[in-house]
Write a protein that holds these residues in place. Structure first.
Motif, mmCIF file in Angstrom:
data_model
loop_
_atom_site.group_PDB
_atom_site.id
_atom_site.type_symbol
_atom_site.label_atom_id
_atom_site.label_comp_id
_atom_site.label_asym_id
_atom_site.label_seq_id
_atom_site.Cartn_x
_atom_site.Cartn_y
_atom_site.Cartn_z
ATOM 1 N N ALA A 102 15.381 87.634 59.241
ATOM 2 C CA ALA A 102 14.838 88.857 58.643
ATOM 3 C C ALA A 102 15.949 89.808 58.204
ATOM 4 N N MET A 103 16.971 89.966 59.026
ATOM 5 C CA MET A 103 18.067 90.856 58.667
ATOM 6 C C MET A 103 18.811 90.336 57.440
ATOM 7 N N ALA A 104 18.948 89.022 57.340
ATOM 8 C CA ALA A 104 19.621 88.442 56.179
ATOM 9 C C ALA A 104 18.810 88.669 54.904
ATOM 10 N N GLU A 105 17.487 88.524 54.994
ATOM 11 C CA GLU A 105 16.650 88.771 53.819
ATOM 12 C C GLU A 105 16.710 90.254 53.438
ATOM 13 N N PHE A 106 16.698 91.126 54.422
ATOM 14 C CA PHE A 106 16.814 92.565 54.197
ATOM 15 C C PHE A 106 18.084 92.885 53.415
ATOM 16 N N TRP A 132 14.576 79.449 52.386
ATOM 17 C CA TRP A 132 14.236 80.526 53.330
ATOM 18 C C TRP A 132 13.010 80.153 54.155
ATOM 19 N N LEU A 133 12.025 79.590 53.499
ATOM 20 C CA LEU A 133 10.810 79.202 54.213
ATOM 21 C C LEU A 133 11.119 78.125 55.243
ATOM 22 N N GLU A 134 11.925 77.149 54.877
ATOM 23 C CA GLU A 134 12.309 76.083 55.800
ATOM 24 C C GLU A 134 13.062 76.643 57.002
ATOM 25 N N ALA A 135 13.986 77.565 56.751
ATOM 26 C CA ALA A 135 14.765 78.144 57.845
ATOM 27 C C ALA A 135 13.873 78.939 58.796
ATOM 28 N N GLY A 136 12.896 79.657 58.240
ATOM 29 C CA GLY A 136 11.986 80.409 59.093
ATOM 30 C C GLY A 136 11.118 79.508 59.945
ATOM 31 N N LEU A 137 10.606 78.449 59.347
ATOM 32 C CA LEU A 137 9.768 77.504 60.089
ATOM 33 C C LEU A 137 10.572 76.781 61.166
ATOM 34 N N TYR A 160 6.704 91.735 55.917
ATOM 35 C CA TYR A 160 7.266 92.912 56.572
ATOM 36 C C TYR A 160 8.609 93.274 55.942
ATOM 37 N N VAL A 161 9.478 92.268 55.787
ATOM 38 C CA VAL A 161 10.813 92.517 55.244
ATOM 39 C C VAL A 161 10.714 93.139 53.850
ATOM 40 N N LYS A 219 15.173 97.887 61.691
ATOM 41 C CA LYS A 219 15.271 97.072 62.905
ATOM 42 C C LYS A 219 14.266 97.508 63.962
ATOM 43 N N PHE A 220 13.958 98.803 64.023
ATOM 44 C CA PHE A 220 12.964 99.257 64.987
ATOM 45 C C PHE A 220 11.617 98.590 64.706
ATOM 46 N N GLY A 221 11.190 98.610 63.454
ATOM 47 C CA GLY A 221 9.929 97.970 63.095
ATOM 48 C C GLY A 221 9.975 96.465 63.308
ATOM 49 N N LEU A 222 11.121 95.865 62.990
ATOM 50 C CA LEU A 222 11.277 94.422 63.182
ATOM 51 C C LEU A 222 11.149 94.060 64.661
ATOM 52 N N ASP A 223 11.783 94.829 65.519
ATOM 53 C CA ASP A 223 11.705 94.554 66.956
ATOM 54 C C ASP A 223 10.270 94.638 67.472
#
Length: 236
Positions: A102-106, A132-137, A160-161, A219-223
């Motif tokens: 998520a941080m990388a996509e951000f 990206w989809l493969e890495a997330g899965l 979210y991102v 990052k607060f929302g991500l957490d």
């Protein structure tokens, strides 16, 4: 290959740019990168086939040897700009892996904020987006979460991102909010009507670290999102 859209053929190397007309010594990716340069310098709204031709020193018609339409060009730059996903070790715990993802996509979107202006008329299908989809899965590979649910979780994370990054960038660019925003609110809000809001303001809930507020807010929302994911993953 007629059943596969032209943009997808070009993205996956299933087709080559047209061969009619004199060769100009450029590759398709050089054309795409020039379009990205235009957007970086002038914004997405400035991109047109004629503006790109000027950037390259071509005639507008000559560009159609490389892409058959502006829509195809946009599909190509959308995938090109988002870039490849981060490299995440397979031993990384799923929550840490998703946070890195998520941080990388951000950061990828922040590098080219105009990417958020590209209309989403169809699900992304380029190699970078699929990466990206493969890495997330893959982050869920050591969990008991069913495959269809993994996909939903990753898509939810990406939404979210994108939405949070859009908000952060719009707030960063805005000059409308007064510098003394919390002071102004404190003067106009009725304590009888807005007691909870005034209590939050008095506790400096809206105060931000001017140097890092974009990352801290994201990052607060991500957490908190990952907290919910964690409870859900543990249920399987």
């Amino acid at each position: 290959m007629d059943e596969i859209p032209k943009a997808i053929q070009l993205l996956w190397g299933l087709d080559e740019p047209g061969s009619r007309g004199p060769k100009k010594g450029l590759t398709l990716m050089q054309v795409v990168d020039a379009a990205i340069d235009v957007c970086d310098a002038e914004g997405f709204a400035a991109l047109s086939m004629s503006r790109l031709a000027k950037q390259l020193g071509f005639t507008t018609m000559s560009l159609y040897r490389y892409v058959d339409s502006k829509d195809t060009l946009i599909d190509l730059i959308s995938d090109r700009v988002i870039g490849p996903p981060p490299t995440i070790a397979s031993t990384t715990p799923w929550r840490e892996a998703l946070e890195m993802w998520a941080m990388a996509e951000f950061e990828s979107i922040r590098a080219h904020p105009w990417w958020l202006e590209i209309p989403l008329t169809a699900p992304p299908a380029g190699p970078n987006n699929m990466g990206w989809l493969e890495a997330g899965l893959a982050a869920f590979s050591e969990t008991a979460v069913p495959d269809p649910i993994r996909l939903q979780l990753v898509m939810n994370m990406s939404l979210y991102v994108i939405s949070r990054t859009r908000l952060v960038l719009q707030m960063t660019a805005s000059t409308d909010a007064p510098d003394n925003y919390t002071l102004v609110l404190g003067r106009v809000l009725d304590p009888a009507r807005f007691p909870a809001l005034l209590k939050a303001i008095s506790a400096q809930a809206f105060d931000m670290d001017e140097n890092n507020w974009e990352i801290n807010d994201f990052k607060f929302g991500l957490d908190r999102l990952l907290d919910g994911f964690e409870r859900y993953v543990e249920s399987f």
